[in-house]
Design an enzyme around this catalytic site. Structure first.
Site, PDB file in Angstrom:
ATOM      1  N   ARG A 157       0.811  -1.226   0.000  1.00 24.73           N
ATOM      2  CA  ARG A 157       0.000   0.000   0.000  1.00 24.73           C
ATOM      3  C   ARG A 157       0.843   1.275   0.000  1.00 24.73           C
ATOM      4  O   ARG A 157       0.389   2.327   0.397  1.00 24.73           O
ATOM      5  CB  ARG A 157      -0.993   0.017   1.172  1.00 24.73           C
ATOM      6  CG  ARG A 157      -2.024  -1.098   1.118  1.00 24.73           C
ATOM      7  CD  ARG A 157      -3.241  -0.773   1.961  1.00 24.73           C
ATOM      8  NE  ARG A 157      -4.260  -1.786   1.797  1.00 24.73           N
ATOM      9  CZ  ARG A 157      -4.601  -2.656   2.744  1.00 24.73           C
ATOM     10  NH1 ARG A 157      -3.992  -2.630   3.914  1.00 24.73           N
ATOM     11  NH2 ARG A 157      -5.546  -3.548   2.516  1.00 24.73           N
ATOM     12  N   LYS A 194       3.842  12.148 -10.373  1.00 26.02           N
ATOM     13  CA  LYS A 194       2.938  11.445 -11.277  1.00 26.02           C
ATOM     14  C   LYS A 194       3.590  10.142 -11.724  1.00 26.02           C
ATOM     15  O   LYS A 194       4.711  10.145 -12.234  1.00 26.02           O
ATOM     16  CB  LYS A 194       2.620  12.295 -12.507  1.00 26.02           C
ATOM     17  CG  LYS A 194       1.569  13.361 -12.265  1.00 26.02           C
ATOM     18  CD  LYS A 194       1.178  14.019 -13.584  1.00 26.02           C
ATOM     19  CE  LYS A 194       0.046  15.007 -13.401  1.00 26.02           C
ATOM     20  NZ  LYS A 194      -0.335  15.646 -14.680  1.00 26.02           N
ATOM     21  N   GLU A 244      10.692  19.669 -23.107  1.00 22.96           N
ATOM     22  CA  GLU A 244      10.117  19.958 -21.795  1.00 22.96           C
ATOM     23  C   GLU A 244      10.799  21.166 -21.143  1.00 22.96           C
ATOM     24  O   GLU A 244      10.209  21.840 -20.310  1.00 22.96           O
ATOM     25  CB  GLU A 244      10.223  18.726 -20.894  1.00 22.96           C
ATOM     26  CG  GLU A 244       9.442  17.508 -21.373  1.00 22.96           C
ATOM     27  CD  GLU A 244       7.957  17.586 -21.076  1.00 22.96           C
ATOM     28  OE1 GLU A 244       7.488  18.617 -20.528  1.00 22.96           O
ATOM     29  OE2 GLU A 244       7.239  16.613 -21.401  1.00 22.96           O
ATOM     30  N   LYS A 255       8.866  23.672 -12.067  1.00 18.67           N
ATOM     31  CA  LYS A 255       7.904  22.595 -11.824  1.00 18.67           C
ATOM     32  C   LYS A 255       7.606  22.457 -10.338  1.00 18.67           C
ATOM     33  O   LYS A 255       6.448  22.254  -9.945  1.00 18.67           O
ATOM     34  CB  LYS A 255       8.422  21.267 -12.379  1.00 18.67           C
ATOM     35  CG  LYS A 255       7.392  20.150 -12.186  1.00 18.67           C
ATOM     36  CD  LYS A 255       7.599  18.962 -13.072  1.00 18.67           C
ATOM     37  CE  LYS A 255       6.414  18.001 -12.969  1.00 18.67           C
ATOM     38  NZ  LYS A 255       6.573  16.808 -13.818  1.00 18.67           N
ATOM     39  N   GLU A 265      -3.463  18.212  -9.231  1.00 21.80           N
ATOM     40  CA  GLU A 265      -4.106  18.784 -10.407  1.00 21.80           C
ATOM     41  C   GLU A 265      -5.617  18.960 -10.200  1.00 21.80           C
ATOM     42  O   GLU A 265      -6.427  18.527 -11.027  1.00 21.80           O
ATOM     43  CB  GLU A 265      -3.825  17.906 -11.637  1.00 21.80           C
ATOM     44  CG  GLU A 265      -3.829  18.669 -12.950  1.00 21.80           C
ATOM     45  CD  GLU A 265      -3.268  17.869 -14.092  1.00 21.80           C
ATOM     46  OE1 GLU A 265      -4.044  17.496 -14.972  1.00 21.80           O
ATOM     47  OE2 GLU A 265      -2.047  17.606 -14.093  1.00 21.80           O
ATOM     48  N   ARG A 310      -1.647  23.066 -11.900  1.00 19.19           N
ATOM     49  CA  ARG A 310      -0.717  22.034 -12.377  1.00 19.19           C
ATOM     50  C   ARG A 310      -1.002  21.635 -13.816  1.00 19.19           C
ATOM     51  O   ARG A 310      -0.111  21.189 -14.534  1.00 19.19           O
ATOM     52  CB  ARG A 310      -0.757  20.811 -11.466  1.00 19.19           C
ATOM     53  CG  ARG A 310       0.246  19.750 -11.893  1.00 19.19           C
ATOM     54  CD  ARG A 310       0.480  18.677 -10.864  1.00 19.19           C
ATOM     55  NE  ARG A 310       1.465  17.710 -11.362  1.00 19.19           N
ATOM     56  CZ  ARG A 310       2.109  16.840 -10.611  1.00 19.19           C
ATOM     57  NH1 ARG A 310       1.884  16.799  -9.305  1.00 19.19           N
ATOM     58  NH2 ARG A 310       2.983  16.006 -11.137  1.00 19.19           N
ATOM     59  N   ASN A 355       0.876  20.571 -18.709  1.00 25.02           N
ATOM     60  CA  ASN A 355       0.495  19.703 -19.825  1.00 25.02           C
ATOM     61  C   ASN A 355       0.518  20.427 -21.164  1.00 25.02           C
ATOM     62  O   ASN A 355       0.018  19.885 -22.162  1.00 25.02           O
ATOM     63  CB  ASN A 355      -0.902  19.122 -19.582  1.00 25.02           C
ATOM     64  CG  ASN A 355      -0.931  18.151 -18.415  1.00 25.02           C
ATOM     65  OD1 ASN A 355      -0.044  17.324 -18.279  1.00 25.02           O
ATOM     66  ND2 ASN A 355      -1.937  18.268 -17.577  1.00 25.02           N
ATOM     67  N   HIS A 360       0.777  18.605 -24.481  1.00 30.38           N
ATOM     68  CA  HIS A 360       0.576  17.172 -24.248  1.00 30.38           C
ATOM     69  C   HIS A 360      -0.727  16.641 -24.845  1.00 30.38           C
ATOM     70  O   HIS A 360      -0.793  15.465 -25.225  1.00 30.38           O
ATOM     71  CB  HIS A 360       0.622  16.866 -22.749  1.00 30.38           C
ATOM     72  CG  HIS A 360       2.005  16.920 -22.175  1.00 30.38           C
ATOM     73  ND1 HIS A 360       2.784  18.056 -22.187  1.00 30.38           N
ATOM     74  CD2 HIS A 360       2.764  15.962 -21.565  1.00 30.38           C
ATOM     75  CE1 HIS A 360       3.945  17.802 -21.604  1.00 30.38           C
ATOM     76  NE2 HIS A 360       3.960  16.545 -21.233  1.00 30.38           N
ATOM     77  N   HIS A 382      -0.013  13.676 -27.073  1.00 31.24           N
ATOM     78  CA  HIS A 382      -0.448  12.321 -26.745  1.00 31.24           C
ATOM     79  C   HIS A 382      -1.297  11.725 -27.876  1.00 31.24           C
ATOM     80  O   HIS A 382      -1.235  10.517 -28.141  1.00 31.24           O
ATOM     81  CB  HIS A 382      -1.244  12.319 -25.448  1.00 31.24           C
ATOM     82  CG  HIS A 382      -0.393  12.460 -24.225  1.00 31.24           C
ATOM     83  ND1 HIS A 382      -0.925  12.650 -22.965  1.00 31.24           N
ATOM     84  CD2 HIS A 382       0.947  12.446 -24.054  1.00 31.24           C
ATOM     85  CE1 HIS A 382       0.064  12.740 -22.086  1.00 31.24           C
ATOM     86  NE2 HIS A 382       1.196  12.614 -22.726  1.00 31.24           N
ATOM     87  N   HIS A 431       8.173  10.691 -26.885  1.00 30.42           N
ATOM     88  CA  HIS A 431       7.254  11.523 -26.111  1.00 30.42           C
ATOM     89  C   HIS A 431       7.616  12.999 -26.219  1.00 30.42           C
ATOM     90  O   HIS A 431       6.749  13.849 -26.482  1.00 30.42           O
ATOM     91  CB  HIS A 431       7.271  11.083 -24.640  1.00 30.42           C
ATOM     92  CG  HIS A 431       6.485  12.000 -23.755  1.00 30.42           C
ATOM     93  ND1 HIS A 431       5.118  12.149 -23.842  1.00 30.42           N
ATOM     94  CD2 HIS A 431       6.880  12.848 -22.763  1.00 30.42           C
ATOM     95  CE1 HIS A 431       4.702  13.029 -22.949  1.00 30.42           C
ATOM     96  NE2 HIS A 431       5.748  13.470 -22.287  1.00 30.42           N
TER      97      HIS A 431
END
Length: 368
Positions: A121, A143, A185, A227, A237, A242, A246, A249, A253, A267
């Site tokens: 966990r 993330k 980035e 960041k 987010e 936040r 993106n 993105h 994506h 990417h």
């Protein structure tokens, strides 16, 4: 050594940036390793270049290391390799208060972080990012995720690392294409809310890519600080702050999905072209001056990143690309917020974008 604090409530940590820090990994990790052994996850390419260095450094501090070496590439962010990683960590008897090490690029960091969030966990993990993209982006902020046939990063968790060690020397062992992809980035932070940094990128980007050590360390530290500031305001987010990270993105994506999440489009290359498309779409909507949009296009193209959708040679239309966006993580009550720009350094979250207009715009770009 540059030390950037990431002030996450309840889970603060540091990003330490220094040339040669991987050779000193044992000393930096020692306070975070409760036992005299640690589990390390990496990929075959990184292992060939950095395993001996990190293994020896850990051993120098009396820490034995057990290694899981996975295939390199985006395809490793899968259910099968997630299960393999979890089984490996359980087999090493990792406990909840232990830290495991992720040594590699964004794929290894995302996969290992997600596995760490699940084992017992939630155990701890240390990021040792070896690509520019991972050093300035994916290793910071918590993330973690894997890809599925439905899209990229759709299954994951927020799970902050205990420590990040970023070594600019690792970039010397990368193909130029990978470093360029990571540079996208870096540029992103200038476009979000730092026009001065974008100007720095215009003046120094090619020098960074050519291997200038000072430019690399400066860019990594400034990107991480940007960041860290954004993530501290909106860790999960939920407020929209936040989401600014993106930029590029949503388009990117969709392009990655259309190219099968393969080496055909890395990417960072998808993000670079995504930022070009975001700038041009913003200009098309009257939000951004066309000259600013073309400035973005020129810089992306000047450093060797993809700056033209037609050049990808895709066998699809704009509607098909727009349909990929329906699986985007930012979907909210059936609508998809877009990151658009009012100018360089003026990114904002637009919640009223018509996907039909996006599809028509993409048709134009495919034919341009």
């Amino acid at each position: 050594m540059a030390v950037i604090p990431v002030a996450i409530a309840g889970a603060p940590y540091e990003v330490r940036i220094k040339a040669g820090i991987l050779a000193q990994a044992g000393r930096h990790c020692r306070p975070f390793v409760r036992k005299n052994r640690v589990a390390v996850v990496t990929d075959e390419h990184v292992a060939a270049k950095w395993r001996a260095t990190v293994e020896a450094s850990l051993a120098g501090e009396g820490i034995a290391s057990q290694w899981l070496v996975l295939p390199a590439g985006e395809a490793t962010k899968s259910w099968a390799h997630l299960a393999q990683t979890v089984d490996f960590l359980l087999g090493q008897e990792v406990e909840r208060k232990d830290n495991v090490i992720a040594l590699g690029g964004g794929v290894i960091g995302d996969l290992t972080g997600f596995a760490a969030s699940m084992v017992k966990r939630g155990c701890g993990f240390i990021q040792m990012p070896t690509t520019l993209l991972a050093q300035v982006d994916s290793s910071v902020g918590g993330k973690t995720a894997i890809n599925t046939p439905m899209g990229k990063n759709l299954v994951g968790a927020f799970h902050q690392p205990s420590l990040v060690l970023a070594d600019p020397l690792a970039l010397d062992t990368l193909p130029l294409r990978d470093t360029r992809a990571g540079y996208a980035e870096v540029v992103k932070y200038g476009l979000i809310d730092d026009a001065e940094f974008f100007e720095w990128c215009e003046a120094n980007g090619e020098k960074l890519l050519a291997g200038d050590a000072q430019a690399r360390e400066y860019a990594i530290a400034r990107s991480v600080a940007a960041k860290a500031r954004i993530v501290a305001q909106d860790e999960k987010e939920t407020t929209g702050v936040r989401a600014l990270l993106n930029l590029g993105h949503t388009f990117g994506h969709a392009l990655e999905a259309e190219t099968g999440f393969s080496d055909r489009l890395l990417h960072g290359e998808g993000v670079a072209l995504g930022m070009v498309l975001a700038a041009r779409f913003s200009a098309r909507q009257g939000l951004m001056h066309g000259q600013d949009a073309e400035r973005v296009v020129r810089h992306i193209g000047a450093v060797g990143l993809p700056a033209s959708l037609r050049a990808l040679g895709l066998d699809c239309d704009g509607r098909r690309l727009a349909d990929h966006m329906l699986h985007d993580k930012k979907m909210d009550a059936g609508t998809l917020p877009f990151l658009l720009m009012r100018g360089i350094g003026q990114t904002f979250l637009a919640k009223d974008v018509d996907l039909g207009e996006v599809a028509a715009f993409l048709d134009e770009e495919l034919a341009a």
